[in-house]
Design an enzyme around this catalytic site. Sequence first.
Site: not given
Ligand code: NAD
Length: 332
Positions: A155, A233-234, A258, A263, A295-298
């Site tokens: 992402i 993200s979270r 988001d 939540e 939480h609608q980003a996805f």
């Molecule tokens: P991903 O696993 O592809 O990427 C995560 C990145 O974070 C990796 O490059 C990793 O090296 C890095 N990382 C891990 N620990 C870290 C730290 N301590 N400090 C800095 N960077 C660190 O994941 P993604 O698919 O890009 O998704 C990222 C996050 O987005 C997910 O974990 C999820 O929580 C969130 N997400 C949210 C939605 C939404 O609808 N809002 C949807 C999907 C995912």
Amino acid sequence: MKITFFSAKPYDKDFFNRFNREYGFELEFFETHLGPHIVNVIDKTDAVCVFVNDKVNAEVIKVLAQKGVKVIALRCAGFNNVDIEAAKQYGIKVCRVPAYSPEAVAEHTLAMILALNRKTHKAYNRVREQNFSLNGLLGFNLHGKTVGVIGTGNIGKAFCRIMLGLGCKVIAYDVYEDPEMLAKGVTYHAIDELLPEADIISLHCPLTEQTHHLINATAIAGMKKGVMLINTSRGKLVHTAAAIEALKSGHIAYLGIDVYEQEEKLFFKDLSESIIEDDTIQRLMSFPNVLVTAHQAFFTEEALEQIATTTLQNVQCLLGDRLPANNNAIVA
Ligand code: NAD
């Protein structure tokens, strides 16, 4: 073979029923969250399919194991809500959807930035009341601004590409430097170097012990005054009380979330007729410069299709003692 779904919404049923025609699983849907209160309802099932706010702790996993469940299939990327050690201990396999249209989340992040900056939500309401004044709607150009991206995985990378396309300078912090991003001109920095440089900070790392409250009062104090902070993200990456203090002082000038620490009790539900007991979310929503989405980003057609097909493939492989094509889909 049967899969039991928790936190199932009408759109989950629609997409999974549609794409299950190829797989032929028996699908059972519960709208409630999975947690210790409901786990006993499970009856003769091979896999449970859960989402971001289901509570799959050791207590739940023990009962799942007793009931013969072989797979916990997350229909999301993050897996912080599953006790992985307990799953390993009870021999239950855990899989996820490592990447489902990362562009969906990256594009929503941009939508939040533009809405906060250009105040589109206010303009929409204003003109409907025949107020065509521009007072209070002043924004800034994104072109030339510095965007700090924390986490350049699937992402984060999609988001970097978008912001580079808008003419922003993109700086990043990750435990791993991505060669594609480096080649595109993204520079990597320690987090305490990134925070004071960025006009906009966007969080795209997973929630882990290391990232819990990564954005706390100290981190915020290190940011530029007037910063825009976006979290898709979270929720627990941000110490919400600290963010509220910074909004009150004006240190954070825009906040887009988001995701939210508490939540589980709110998001994905229609509470329009209820009294909300969570004063923190009410405080957040009272700021004119805070945008909350639930939480609608996805939530795009493309992402839901990919979530359904990848989840069904994962379960089919794991129940057949095979590994899914994408190694990253296996969590335990
Ligand atoms: P991903 O696993 O592809 O990427 C995560 C990145 O974070 C990796 O490059 C990793 O090296 C890095 N990382 C891990 N620990 C870290 C730290 N301590 N400090 C800095 N960077 C660190 O994941 P993604 O698919 O890009 O998704 C990222 C996050 O987005 C997910 O974990 C999820 O929580 C969130 N997400 C949210 C939605 C939404 O609808 N809002 C949807 C999907 C995912």
